[in-house]
Design a protein around this motif. Structure first.
Motif, PDB file in Angstrom:
ATOM      1  N   ALA A 253       1.219  99.495  44.458  1.00 15.24           N
ATOM      2  CA  ALA A 253       2.503 100.161  44.198  1.00 15.24           C
ATOM      3  C   ALA A 253       2.291 101.663  44.239  1.00 15.24           C
ATOM      4  CB  ALA A 253       3.068  99.740  42.841  1.00 15.24           C
ATOM      5  N   ASP A 254       3.364 102.378  44.547  1.00 11.07           N
ATOM      6  CA  ASP A 254       3.363 103.840  44.478  1.00 11.07           C
ATOM      7  C   ASP A 254       3.965 104.326  43.167  1.00 11.07           C
ATOM      8  OD1 ASP A 254       2.306 104.166  47.101  1.00 11.07           O
ATOM      9  OD2 ASP A 254       4.315 103.854  47.929  1.00 11.07           O
ATOM     10  N   VAL A 255       4.930 103.570  42.661  1.00  9.69           N
ATOM     11  CA  VAL A 255       5.656 103.928  41.433  1.00  9.69           C
ATOM     12  C   VAL A 255       5.756 102.681  40.557  1.00  9.69           C
ATOM     13  CG1 VAL A 255       7.818 104.809  40.457  1.00  9.69           C
ATOM     14  CG2 VAL A 255       7.024 105.650  42.682  1.00  9.69           C
ATOM     15  N   VAL A 256       5.534 102.855  39.258  1.00  4.45           N
ATOM     16  CA  VAL A 256       5.673 101.743  38.312  1.00  4.45           C
ATOM     17  C   VAL A 256       6.511 102.198  37.123  1.00  4.45           C
ATOM     18  CG1 VAL A 256       4.508 100.003  36.912  1.00  4.45           C
ATOM     19  CG2 VAL A 256       3.377 100.892  38.957  1.00  4.45           C
ATOM     20  N   ILE A 257       7.492 101.388  36.781  1.00  2.00           N
ATOM     21  CA  ILE A 257       8.240 101.570  35.532  1.00  2.00           C
ATOM     22  C   ILE A 257       7.478 100.780  34.482  1.00  2.00           C
ATOM     23  CG2 ILE A 257      10.450 101.279  34.354  1.00  2.00           C
ATOM     24  CD1 ILE A 257      11.747 101.088  37.176  1.00  2.00           C
ATOM     25  N   ALA A 258       6.892 101.477  33.517  1.00  2.00           N
ATOM     26  CA  ALA A 258       5.986 100.821  32.565  1.00  2.00           C
ATOM     27  C   ALA A 258       6.418 101.096  31.135  1.00  2.00           C
ATOM     28  CB  ALA A 258       4.562 101.323  32.771  1.00  2.00           C
ATOM     29  N   GLY A 259       6.282 100.098  30.265  1.00  2.00           N
ATOM     30  CA  GLY A 259       6.617 100.307  28.865  1.00  2.00           C
ATOM     31  C   GLY A 259       6.808  99.009  28.127  1.00  2.00           C
ATOM     32  N   GLY A 260       7.700  99.025  27.141  1.00  2.00           N
ATOM     33  CA  GLY A 260       7.933  97.831  26.343  1.00  2.00           C
ATOM     34  C   GLY A 260       9.080  98.007  25.380  1.00  2.00           C
ATOM     35  N   ALA A 261       9.480  96.896  24.775  1.00  2.00           N
ATOM     36  CA  ALA A 261      10.609  96.906  23.838  1.00  2.00           C
ATOM     37  C   ALA A 261      10.471  95.740  22.873  1.00  2.00           C
ATOM     38  CB  ALA A 261      11.928  96.814  24.590  1.00  2.00           C
ATOM     39  N   GLU A 262      11.104  95.872  21.729  1.00  2.00           N
ATOM     40  CA  GLU A 262      11.105  94.798  20.737  1.00  2.00           C
ATOM     41  C   GLU A 262      12.370  94.854  19.912  1.00  2.00           C
ATOM     42  OE1 GLU A 262       9.342  91.859  20.781  1.00  2.00           O
ATOM     43  OE2 GLU A 262       7.477  92.875  20.238  1.00  2.00           O
ATOM     44  N   ALA A 263      12.863  93.657  19.542  1.00  2.00           N
ATOM     45  CA  ALA A 263      14.055  93.542  18.695  1.00  2.00           C
ATOM     46  C   ALA A 263      13.867  92.327  17.798  1.00  2.00           C
ATOM     47  CB  ALA A 263      15.309  93.399  19.551  1.00  2.00           C
ATOM     48  N   ALA A 264      13.173  92.507  16.697  1.00  2.00           N
ATOM     49  CA  ALA A 264      12.823  91.380  15.828  1.00  2.00           C
ATOM     50  C   ALA A 264      13.282  91.579  14.388  1.00  2.00           C
ATOM     51  CB  ALA A 264      11.315  91.147  15.867  1.00  2.00           C
ATOM     52  N   ILE A 265      14.251  92.474  14.170  1.00  2.00           N
ATOM     53  CA  ILE A 265      14.781  92.637  12.811  1.00  2.00           C
ATOM     54  C   ILE A 265      15.777  91.507  12.564  1.00  2.00           C
ATOM     55  CG2 ILE A 265      16.044  94.154  11.242  1.00  2.00           C
ATOM     56  CD1 ILE A 265      14.915  96.527  12.768  1.00  2.00           C
ATOM     57  N   HIS A 266      15.263  90.441  12.036  1.00  2.00           N
ATOM     58  CA  HIS A 266      15.990  89.182  11.844  1.00  2.00           C
ATOM     59  C   HIS A 266      15.325  88.485  10.658  1.00  2.00           C
ATOM     60  CE1 HIS A 266      16.822  84.887  12.508  1.00  2.00           C
ATOM     61  NE2 HIS A 266      17.877  85.255  13.219  1.00  2.00           N
ATOM     62  N   PRO A 267      16.069  87.692   9.895  1.00  2.00           N
ATOM     63  CA  PRO A 267      15.475  87.106   8.691  1.00  2.00           C
ATOM     64  C   PRO A 267      14.240  86.253   8.924  1.00  2.00           C
ATOM     65  CG  PRO A 267      17.708  86.250   9.087  1.00  2.00           C
ATOM     66  CD  PRO A 267      17.527  87.430   9.955  1.00  2.00           C
ATOM     67  N   LEU A 268      14.148  85.534  10.041  1.00  2.00           N
ATOM     68  CA  LEU A 268      12.972  84.678  10.219  1.00  2.00           C
ATOM     69  C   LEU A 268      11.695  85.471  10.479  1.00  2.00           C
ATOM     70  CD1 LEU A 268      12.759  81.233  11.851  1.00  2.00           C
ATOM     71  CD2 LEU A 268      10.977  82.906  12.273  1.00  2.00           C
ATOM     72  N   PRO A 269      11.640  86.348  11.494  1.00  2.00           N
ATOM     73  CA  PRO A 269      10.405  87.112  11.659  1.00  2.00           C
ATOM     74  C   PRO A 269      10.072  87.980  10.458  1.00  2.00           C
ATOM     75  CG  PRO A 269      11.917  87.530  13.495  1.00  2.00           C
ATOM     76  CD  PRO A 269      12.600  86.597  12.567  1.00  2.00           C
ATOM     77  N   MET A 270      11.085  88.545   9.810  1.00  2.00           N
ATOM     78  CA  MET A 270      10.810  89.373   8.645  1.00  2.00           C
ATOM     79  C   MET A 270      10.249  88.540   7.499  1.00  2.00           C
ATOM     80  SD  MET A 270      13.748  92.314   8.490  1.00  2.00           S
ATOM     81  CE  MET A 270      12.877  93.144   7.160  1.00  2.00           C
ATOM     82  N   SER A 271      10.784  87.340   7.305  1.00  2.00           N
ATOM     83  CA  SER A 271      10.253  86.464   6.263  1.00  2.00           C
ATOM     84  C   SER A 271       8.820  86.059   6.580  1.00  2.00           C
ATOM     85  CB  SER A 271      11.124  85.211   6.131  1.00  2.00           C
ATOM     86  OG  SER A 271      12.422  85.536   5.695  1.00  2.00           O
ATOM     87  N   ALA A 272       8.558  85.795   7.865  1.00  2.00           N
ATOM     88  CA  ALA A 272       7.216  85.382   8.267  1.00  2.00           C
ATOM     89  C   ALA A 272       6.206  86.500   8.042  1.00  2.00           C
ATOM     90  CB  ALA A 272       7.221  84.954   9.730  1.00  2.00           C
ATOM     91  N   PHE A 273       6.546  87.715   8.445  1.00  2.00           N
ATOM     92  CA  PHE A 273       5.655  88.850   8.219  1.00  2.00           C
ATOM     93  C   PHE A 273       5.450  89.096   6.724  1.00  2.00           C
ATOM     94  CE2 PHE A 273       6.742  90.566  12.608  1.00  2.00           C
ATOM     95  CZ  PHE A 273       5.439  90.482  13.085  1.00  2.00           C
ATOM     96  N   ALA A 274       6.529  88.937   5.950  1.00  2.00           N
ATOM     97  CA  ALA A 274       6.414  89.151   4.507  1.00  2.00           C
ATOM     98  C   ALA A 274       5.513  88.105   3.860  1.00  2.00           C
ATOM     99  CB  ALA A 274       7.800  89.140   3.861  1.00  2.00           C
ATOM    100  N   GLN A 275       5.631  86.848   4.310  1.00  2.00           N
ATOM    101  CA  GLN A 275       4.821  85.776   3.743  1.00  2.00           C
ATOM    102  C   GLN A 275       3.336  85.972   4.009  1.00  2.00           C
ATOM    103  OE1 GLN A 275       6.763  84.370   1.374  1.00  2.00           O
ATOM    104  NE2 GLN A 275       5.946  82.376   1.945  1.00  2.00           N
ATOM    105  N   MET A 276       3.018  86.594   5.143  1.00  2.00           N
ATOM    106  CA  MET A 276       1.597  86.828   5.442  1.00  2.00           C
ATOM    107  C   MET A 276       1.119  88.158   4.885  1.00  2.00           C
ATOM    108  SD  MET A 276       1.737  87.478   9.581  1.00  2.00           S
ATOM    109  CE  MET A 276      -0.037  87.356   9.729  1.00  2.00           C
ATOM    110  N   MET A 277       1.963  88.791   4.056  1.00  2.00           N
ATOM    111  CA  MET A 277       1.614  90.034   3.353  1.00  2.00           C
ATOM    112  C   MET A 277       1.384  91.193   4.319  1.00  2.00           C
ATOM    113  SD  MET A 277       1.870  88.758   0.388  1.00  2.00           S
ATOM    114  CE  MET A 277       1.354  90.103  -0.673  1.00  2.00           C
ATOM    115  N   ALA A 278       2.062  91.180   5.459  1.00  2.00           N
ATOM    116  CA  ALA A 278       1.922  92.260   6.436  1.00  2.00           C
ATOM    117  C   ALA A 278       2.920  93.377   6.199  1.00  2.00           C
ATOM    118  CB  ALA A 278       2.095  91.711   7.853  1.00  2.00           C
TER     119      ALA A 278
END
Length: 412
Positions: free
Chosen positions: A182-207
């Protein structure tokens, strides 16, 4: 033959600090926090009730009909990609579509789409599940939608390495250009996990931090009072080009992408190697690939999430590789302001690293009131000027599964 030089020509972001790169950058320099108390009804029963939501909703930027066909994580990626493309001054005729690639990551993918459709299935039956659910929830949806929007017909990748995902996407983009794919690359990332399940899971593992004080003071990397990270959301992208391609179209260049290192700890699914051996190798690889003299590393945007073990381990890594320069380089954790964007973190912090080199100023780390004595690093609590000359900035990302990615940028 020396490797193809890769340069950064465009930046895009939507974050808890601002809806674009300029507003995000100014808020970083000012030491502002994007962490807030969640006001949704579901948050009242959560063990953790704070997070860093984006400052500007994607519905204010994207075409609403198209946005409804995207998961929230894809919306963030699209907002960032549109800004980066425009910032690079690219048009449809500037790049051969078969020489345009995408490497955009997500650590979790379309989790809100998955969970909302599961709720619909349970409550109303299978006929109420959206026919768009799969193309919205798949982890490569952000990359795929960007490829459609910009007509990218070269490789379209979506690496998934937890919180190292978008830094790995940047490393992958570097390889795509250097390998001539390639000559040009669009590179990066995104996340959208502010939701009760992932937040509860992270909280339960003390993260997650369970500090119930002022939300803006809870994310506190390297501070003795740190007790976990704060979940953030958003996305960021960089336009990476071969130097030859950028020069041919007269593009402005922010920085060079010198090298990348990718390793794994093989230590624990969640905890980092306390001796930082895998991260050390990743940083060393990035510098070696870029032929970087460690004494030229003047700035580090650290992964430092505000967890007790990880913050100390990263300090060890920097000393292992940089030696005495580790105490001289200006180190920051912008997560103190943005929270932790998981799979989008590396990309947003890469944008901050590039701007720090471009403007010769490092954003501060906020909430650092009592630095952990186990951390021997120069971590300013207000914006700090960086030296002139040819210098290097590091951006580190580490993720569950033992993933370690370091990328090195050079000033221009």
């Amino acid at each position: 033959m020396s490797p193809t030089r890769v340069v950064v020509t465009g930046l895009g972001a939507t974050s808890p600090l601002g809806g674009d790169v300029p507003s995000t950058w100014q808020a970083m320099l000012a030491g502002q926090s994007g962490v807030r108390l969640l006001t949704e009804d579901w948050a009242a029963e959560m063990p953790v009730r704070i997070a860093a939501r984006v400052a500007v909703e994607p519905s204010e930027v994207l075409d609403r009909v198209k946005a409804r066909r995207m998961d929230r994580s894809t919306q963030f990626a699209m907002v960032a990609a549109q800004e980066a493309w425009a910032d690079a001054g690219l048009t449809d005729t500037d790049v051969d579509p078969e020489r345009l690639a995408v490497a955009v990551a997500s650590g979790i993918g379309g989790v809100t789409t998955l969970l909302s459709n599961y709720d619909a299935l349970k409550e109303k039956g299978p006929r109420r599940v959206s026919p768009l659910a799969v193309p919205m929830l798949m982890p490569n949806a952000p990359a795929a939608n960007i490829s459609l929007a910009f007509g990218a017909r070269a490789a379209v990748h979506a690496p998934t390495s937890a919180c190292a995902s978008s830094n790995e996407a940047i490393a992958m983009a570097l390889d795509l250009i250097r390998l001539g794919r390639a000559d040009v690359v669009i590179a990066g990332g995104a996340e959208a996990a502010i939701h009760p399940l992932p937040m509860s899971a992270f909280a339960q593992m003390m993260a997650l931090s369970k500090n119930d004080g002022d939300p803006t003071t809870v994310s506190r990397p390297w501070d003795t009072g740190r007790d976990g990270f704060v979940l953030g959301e958003g996305g960021a992208t960089l336009i990476l080009e071969s130097e030859e391609h950028a020069r041919a179209r007269g593009a402005r260049v922010y920085a060079t992408l010198l090298g990348a290192g990718i390793t794994n700890d093989a230590h624990d699914i969640a905890q980092p190697d306390p001796e930082g051996r895998g991260g050390t190798r990743a940083i060393r690889m990035a510098l070696r690939e870029g032929d970087v003299d460690p004494t030229t590393v003047v700035h580090v945007n650290a992964h430092a999430t505000s967890t007790p073990q990880g913050d100390v381990a990263e300090g060890l890594m920097l000393h292992n590789v940089l030696g005495s320069q580790a105490s001289e380089a200006v180190v920051t954790s912008t997560k103190s302001m943005t929270g932790h964007l998981l799979g989008g973190a590396g990309a947003l912090e890469a944008v901050a690293t590039v701007l720090a080199l471009h403007h010769r100023v490092s954003p501060p780390t906020i909430n650092l009131d009592d630095k952990d004595p186990a951390v021997d690093l120069d971590i300013p609590t207000s914006a700090r000027d960086l030296p002139a000359g040819d210098v290097v900035g590091l951006n580190n990302s580490f993720g569950f599964g033992g993933a370690n990615v370091a990328v090195a940028f050079g000033s221009v």
